[in-house]
Structures are given as structure tokens and as C-alpha cells.
Design a protein around this motif. Structure first.
Motif, PDB file in Angstrom:
ATOM      1  N   PRO A  67       0.782  -1.201   0.020  1.00 48.74           N
ATOM      2  CA  PRO A  67      -0.222   0.091   0.097  1.00 48.74           C
ATOM      3  C   PRO A  67       0.654   1.279  -0.165  1.00 48.74           C
ATOM      4  O   PRO A  67       1.922   1.097   0.481  1.00 48.74           O
ATOM      5  CB  PRO A  67      -0.815  -0.082   1.303  1.00 48.74           C
ATOM      6  CG  PRO A  67      -0.700  -1.336   1.665  1.00 48.74           C
ATOM      7  CD  PRO A  67       0.576  -2.176   1.121  1.00 48.74           C
ATOM      8  N   TYR A  68       0.306   2.313  -0.699  1.00 48.09           N
ATOM      9  CA  TYR A  68       1.038   3.696  -0.687  1.00 48.09           C
ATOM     10  C   TYR A  68       0.299   4.750  -0.820  1.00 48.09           C
ATOM     11  O   TYR A  68      -1.043   4.635  -1.097  1.00 48.09           O
ATOM     12  CB  TYR A  68       2.155   3.666  -1.867  1.00 48.09           C
ATOM     13  CG  TYR A  68       1.572   3.807  -3.214  1.00 48.09           C
ATOM     14  CD1 TYR A  68       1.169   4.996  -3.828  1.00 48.09           C
ATOM     15  CD2 TYR A  68       1.204   2.322  -3.788  1.00 48.09           C
ATOM     16  CE1 TYR A  68       0.933   4.923  -5.161  1.00 48.09           C
ATOM     17  CE2 TYR A  68       0.625   2.572  -5.184  1.00 48.09           C
ATOM     18  CZ  TYR A  68       0.388   3.730  -5.537  1.00 48.09           C
ATOM     19  OH  TYR A  68      -0.275   3.723  -6.919  1.00 48.09           O
ATOM     20  N   GLN A  69       0.614   5.933  -0.375  1.00 53.67           N
ATOM     21  CA  GLN A  69      -0.327   7.013  -0.579  1.00 53.67           C
ATOM     22  C   GLN A  69      -0.158   7.709  -2.087  1.00 53.67           C
ATOM     23  O   GLN A  69       0.884   7.963  -2.569  1.00 53.67           O
ATOM     24  CB  GLN A  69      -0.003   8.147   0.389  1.00 53.67           C
ATOM     25  CG  GLN A  69      -0.662   9.376   0.125  1.00 53.67           C
ATOM     26  CD  GLN A  69      -0.336  10.586   1.234  1.00 53.67           C
ATOM     27  OE1 GLN A  69      -0.328  10.121   2.380  1.00 53.67           O
ATOM     28  NE2 GLN A  69       0.175  11.817   0.811  1.00 53.67           N
ATOM     29  N   ALA A  70      -1.377   7.354  -2.847  1.00 50.11           N
ATOM     30  CA  ALA A  70      -0.922   7.760  -4.154  1.00 50.11           C
ATOM     31  C   ALA A  70      -1.691   9.402  -4.289  1.00 50.11           C
ATOM     32  O   ALA A  70      -1.249   9.826  -5.397  1.00 50.11           O
ATOM     33  CB  ALA A  70      -2.362   7.228  -4.904  1.00 50.11           C
ATOM     34  N   PHE A  71      -2.297   9.994  -3.552  1.00 44.38           N
ATOM     35  CA  PHE A  71      -2.718  11.288  -3.786  1.00 44.38           C
ATOM     36  C   PHE A  71      -2.834  11.892  -2.370  1.00 44.38           C
ATOM     37  O   PHE A  71      -3.361  11.312  -1.353  1.00 44.38           O
ATOM     38  CB  PHE A  71      -4.020  11.551  -4.491  1.00 44.38           C
ATOM     39  CG  PHE A  71      -4.324  12.857  -4.822  1.00 44.38           C
ATOM     40  CD1 PHE A  71      -3.762  13.697  -5.515  1.00 44.38           C
ATOM     41  CD2 PHE A  71      -5.600  13.186  -4.295  1.00 44.38           C
ATOM     42  CE1 PHE A  71      -4.013  15.060  -5.766  1.00 44.38           C
ATOM     43  CE2 PHE A  71      -6.179  14.648  -4.724  1.00 44.38           C
ATOM     44  CZ  PHE A  71      -5.187  15.407  -5.456  1.00 44.38           C
ATOM     45  N   GLU A  72      -2.626  13.323  -2.361  1.00 41.36           N
ATOM     46  CA  GLU A  72      -2.898  14.121  -1.108  1.00 41.36           C
ATOM     47  C   GLU A  72      -3.448  15.313  -1.579  1.00 41.36           C
ATOM     48  O   GLU A  72      -2.868  16.282  -2.473  1.00 41.36           O
ATOM     49  CB  GLU A  72      -1.960  14.240  -0.155  1.00 41.36           C
ATOM     50  CG  GLU A  72      -2.178  15.113   1.163  1.00 41.36           C
ATOM     51  CD  GLU A  72      -1.327  15.150   2.278  1.00 41.36           C
ATOM     52  OE1 GLU A  72      -1.389  15.487   3.347  1.00 41.36           O
ATOM     53  OE2 GLU A  72      -0.075  14.836   1.816  1.00 41.36           O
TER      54      GLU A  72
END
Length: 164
Positions: A67-72
Motif C-alpha cells: 500500500p502507498y499514498q497515491a494522492f493528497e
């Protein structure tokens, strides 16, 4: 269902100003889930909130993905990483305002030097317009014609990707 699950998480800390979201958000509420090719819907949903992230989570995929942060998204823009780094290097003494108890210079940088999440050669970073255009000019002057997708807001590039 297997593939990629795009989870939208909205800051539930009760903050109202963009600078309040600079690393102190601790309460998050799930706001939606989008699957596979519907990933841009998650980005659009996050952009409708004051502060939200999209986490990309592999489901049923056994290829070593994590899992990873794709957008903020931060309404009003996130703190420009370039400006803050320069500020930290040059700022040696806090000039505390008697009325607020805060350093005027630090407050100025955190409130005024903001911008959207931007594609860079080093991954996504929040960048103000001045830094974004400055980095692009620097790359062009060094005879490195940057990818036209670099130094542009992630949301704009993602919108083009989802349409094409």
C-alpha cells in the motif's frame, strides 16, 4: 474482488486553515472506496474535501506490491517543501510576536508559501507556483527538457491520464 483498491481518507481533526494540516492531522475518516480503473474518482473525491488522502491498496495481488499514498489534497495548498527547506536553512532565530506567541517568519512561510501536490523527478511534493516554475526553468536551462508531466499538479496530470 482483486486488483487495486483506492481508499479516500478525510482529515477529521476539525482544522479550518490550510497551515493547520501541516503534519499534525491525527484523526481520519474513511470516505469512499474506488476500484481499479476508477482510481481517478478517488482523486476527485479527495479534492472535494479540505484535507484528504488516497491510499492505493493491492488486493489479491501477490507481486510484492505494498500500500502507498497515491494522492493528497489540502484546500488552499500544502506547505511548499522547497520554501520550507530554504526557510529552515536560513532561519536561525525565531522572532516571536508578543500578541500571538508565534514566530512571524515561520508563520509567513507556512501561511503564504503553499501550492498543490506537484509531480517532480523525486516524487510528488507540494510546491508553490514560484518554486514550481523556478525548478522547471532550472531543468530547461541545464539542457534537460523535463517531461511535460513534471512540475505540474498531480490532479491535472491524473485527469489527463484517466481520459486518455
Amino acid at each position: 474482488m482483486s486488483g487495486w483498491r483506492y481508499e479516500v481518507w478525510v482529515c477529521d481533526s476539525g482544522y479550518t486553515r490550510p497551515d493547520e494540516h501541516d503534519g499534525s492531522c491525527g484523526l481520519w475518516q474513511g470516505a469512499g472506496v474506488h476500484w481499479n480503473e476508477k482510481w481517478f474518482g478517488a482523486f476527485e473525491e479527495a479534492a472535494r474535501h479540505g484535507h484528504a488522502t488516497v491510499q492505493a491498496v493491492p488486493v489479491g495481488i501477490d507481486l510484492g506490491w505494498k500500500p502507498y499514498q497515491a494522492f493528497e489534497h489540502v484546500q488552499g495548498g500544502g506547505l511548499c517543501k522547497g520554501c520550507w527547506a530554504r526557510h529552515e536553512l536560513a532561519h536561525t532565530k525565531h522572532a516571536v510576536d508578543a500578541a500571538t506567541g508565534l514566530c512571524r517568519t515561520c508563520v509567513e512561510v507556512t501561511q503564504q508559501r503553499r501550492g498543490p501536490l506537484t509531480r517532480t523527478p523525486f516524487g510528488p511534493r507540494f510546491m508553490c507556483e514560484e518554486c514550481r516554475s523556478g525548478f522547471r526553468r532550472m531543468h530547461e536551462s541545464a539542457n534537460r527538457d523535463p517531461d511535460p508531466r513534471v512540475y505540474r499538479p498531480v490532479l491535472d496530470v491524473s485527469r489527463e491520464d484517466s481520459e486518455g
